[in-house]
Design a protein around this motif. Structure first.
Motif, PDB file in Angstrom:
ATOM      1  N   GLY A  73       0.824  -1.195   0.000  1.00  0.00           N
ATOM      2  CA  GLY A  73       0.000   0.000   0.000  1.00  0.00           C
ATOM      3  C   GLY A  73       0.861   1.249   0.000  1.00  0.00           C
ATOM      4  N   MET A  74       0.189   2.391  -0.025  1.00  0.00           N
ATOM      5  CA  MET A  74       0.901   3.667  -0.095  1.00  0.00           C
ATOM      6  C   MET A  74       0.986   4.321   1.276  1.00  0.00           C
ATOM      7  SD  MET A  74      -0.617   5.343  -3.562  1.00  0.00           S
ATOM      8  CE  MET A  74      -2.270   4.736  -3.332  1.00  0.00           C
ATOM      9  N   GLY A  75       2.149   4.846   1.588  1.00  0.00           N
ATOM     10  CA  GLY A  75       2.312   5.626   2.803  1.00  0.00           C
ATOM     11  C   GLY A  75       2.789   4.783   3.978  1.00  0.00           C
ATOM     12  N   MET A  76       3.299   5.485   4.987  1.00  0.00           N
ATOM     13  CA  MET A  76       3.937   4.792   6.103  1.00  0.00           C
ATOM     14  C   MET A  76       2.977   4.033   7.018  1.00  0.00           C
ATOM     15  SD  MET A  76       7.273   7.167   6.688  1.00  0.00           S
ATOM     16  CE  MET A  76       6.745   8.666   5.892  1.00  0.00           C
ATOM     17  N   PRO A  77       1.767   4.523   7.280  1.00  0.00           N
ATOM     18  CA  PRO A  77       0.863   3.699   8.084  1.00  0.00           C
ATOM     19  C   PRO A  77       0.586   2.340   7.446  1.00  0.00           C
ATOM     20  CG  PRO A  77       0.110   5.970   8.074  1.00  0.00           C
ATOM     21  CD  PRO A  77       1.239   5.888   7.080  1.00  0.00           C
ATOM     22  N   SER A  78       0.331   2.323   6.137  1.00  0.00           N
ATOM     23  CA  SER A  78       0.058   1.044   5.483  1.00  0.00           C
ATOM     24  C   SER A  78       1.315   0.168   5.428  1.00  0.00           C
ATOM     25  CB  SER A  78      -0.478   1.300   4.063  1.00  0.00           C
ATOM     26  OG  SER A  78      -0.817   0.082   3.444  1.00  0.00           O
ATOM     27  N   ALA A  79       2.429   0.740   4.993  1.00  0.00           N
ATOM     28  CA  ALA A  79       3.667  -0.051   4.895  1.00  0.00           C
ATOM     29  C   ALA A  79       4.079  -0.595   6.263  1.00  0.00           C
ATOM     30  CB  ALA A  79       4.784   0.815   4.308  1.00  0.00           C
ATOM     31  N   SER A  80       3.798   0.154   7.339  1.00  0.00           N
ATOM     32  CA  SER A  80       4.140  -0.305   8.694  1.00  0.00           C
ATOM     33  C   SER A  80       3.382  -1.571   9.062  1.00  0.00           C
ATOM     34  CB  SER A  80       3.770   0.757   9.728  1.00  0.00           C
ATOM     35  OG  SER A  80       4.501   1.910   9.540  1.00  0.00           O
ATOM     36  N   ILE A  81       2.125  -1.599   8.693  1.00  0.00           N
ATOM     37  CA  ILE A  81       1.296  -2.764   9.027  1.00  0.00           C
ATOM     38  C   ILE A  81       1.869  -4.021   8.373  1.00  0.00           C
ATOM     39  CG2 ILE A  81      -0.951  -3.846   8.552  1.00  0.00           C
ATOM     40  CD1 ILE A  81      -2.193  -1.018   8.920  1.00  0.00           C
ATOM     41  N   TYR A  82       2.160  -3.944   7.080  1.00  0.00           N
ATOM     42  CA  TYR A  82       2.646  -5.144   6.380  1.00  0.00           C
ATOM     43  C   TYR A  82       4.031  -5.536   6.865  1.00  0.00           C
ATOM     44  CZ  TYR A  82      -1.590  -4.700   3.845  1.00  0.00           C
ATOM     45  OH  TYR A  82      -2.929  -4.633   3.573  1.00  0.00           O
ATOM     46  N   THR A  83       4.909  -4.553   7.074  1.00  0.00           N
ATOM     47  CA  THR A  83       6.255  -4.876   7.545  1.00  0.00           C
ATOM     48  C   THR A  83       6.187  -5.529   8.926  1.00  0.00           C
ATOM     49  OG1 THR A  83       7.072  -2.962   6.325  1.00  0.00           O
ATOM     50  CG2 THR A  83       8.545  -3.905   7.961  1.00  0.00           C
ATOM     51  N   HIS A  84       5.383  -4.962   9.799  1.00  0.00           N
ATOM     52  CA  HIS A  84       5.248  -5.501  11.161  1.00  0.00           C
ATOM     53  C   HIS A  84       4.741  -6.952  11.127  1.00  0.00           C
ATOM     54  CE1 HIS A  84       4.461  -4.934  15.578  1.00  0.00           C
ATOM     55  NE2 HIS A  84       3.741  -6.011  15.324  1.00  0.00           N
TER      56      HIS A  84
END
Ligand code: HPA
Length: 235
Positions: free
Chosen positions: A63-74
């Protein structure tokens, strides 16, 4: 299954490419991987596992942006045991000696996001950086395939559309090469949970010159970047 990823334990490889766009994840799986299987369609954020040169690799939309990328990385790291995450994406160039289609490896990521300020109570400006081993491998992989790669710092911005182009000018003065929207969060979360992370980008537009790639340029430029990402993931 984690909250946002539909795969079962073991469905996801220890090495993951993380494009922002789920349709790009599908294109990478279909174009580059052998025996690719889709393990998640939750929220349309597609993820696939297959092999590249005989080694298991996954490709997961972030997804786009840090909130979305944080979820998947976590969730990839903590719920699926992922050990290395390589973001591949597009960026808007700030440096005047960069051109459309150029490939960048982000050694560090400045950010205007508040996520790390919250994390450290506003007391420290944490410096999100790439894993040095992955970075070195990516530079070697790029050289081996004949793709020039530029290593330097980038900006991970919260907003795609900015009211403060003057800040971009200042960042360019300080050597910041380009702008994207995910790397600082991915680097920070990987560091926090003892995984490795790297961001590789293709210049899709030049912010200062007002240029943008056409679709043919995008596909060729992205292919070179994907190959660097895959060869780095399996090294
Ligand atoms: N800004 C932020 N992210 C981007 C850009 C941009 O200009 N181009 C591609 N990703």
């Amino acid at each position: 299954m984690s909250v946002h990823i539909g795969g079962k334990p073991g469905d996801i490889a220890e090495r993951v490419l993380l494009p922002g766009d789920p349709m790009r994840a599908k294109w990478i799986a279909e174009t580059f991987l052998e025996d690719a299987v889709c393990y998640t369609q939750v929220r349309g954020m597609l993820g696939f596992t297959g092999t590249w040169q005989g080694v298991r690799v996954s490709v997961q939309g972030s997804g786009m942006g840090m909130p979305s990328a944080s979820i998947y990385t976590h969730e990839l790291i903590n719920e699926y045991g992922v050990k290395s995450v390589i973001r591949i994406g597009s960026c808007g160039a700030l440096a005047m000696d960069l051109n459309l289609g150029d490939v960048i490896a982000a050694i560090g990521s400045a950010t205007d996001s508040n996520m790390n300020r919250t994390r450290f109570d506003g007391l420290v400006d944490y410096a999100p950086v790439a894993d040095f081993g992955l970075l070195r491998t990516a530079v070697d992989a790029a050289e081996a395939q004949g793709t020039p790669i530029r290593v330097g710092p980038i900006l991970a911005a919260d907003a795609f559309y900015t009211d403060r182009p003057d800040l971009y000018d200042s960042l360019a003065d300080y050597g910041v090469l380009a702008v994207e929207m995910e790397s600082a969060a991915i680097y920070t979360i990987a560091a926090r949970y003892k995984a490795k992370a790297l961001t590789i980008l293709t210049v899709s537009d030049h912010i200062k010159r007002g240029e943008a790639m056409d679709s043919a340029q995008r596909e060729q430029g992205f292919s070179n970047m994907v190959k660097i990402g895959l060869n780095t993931a399996i090294a």
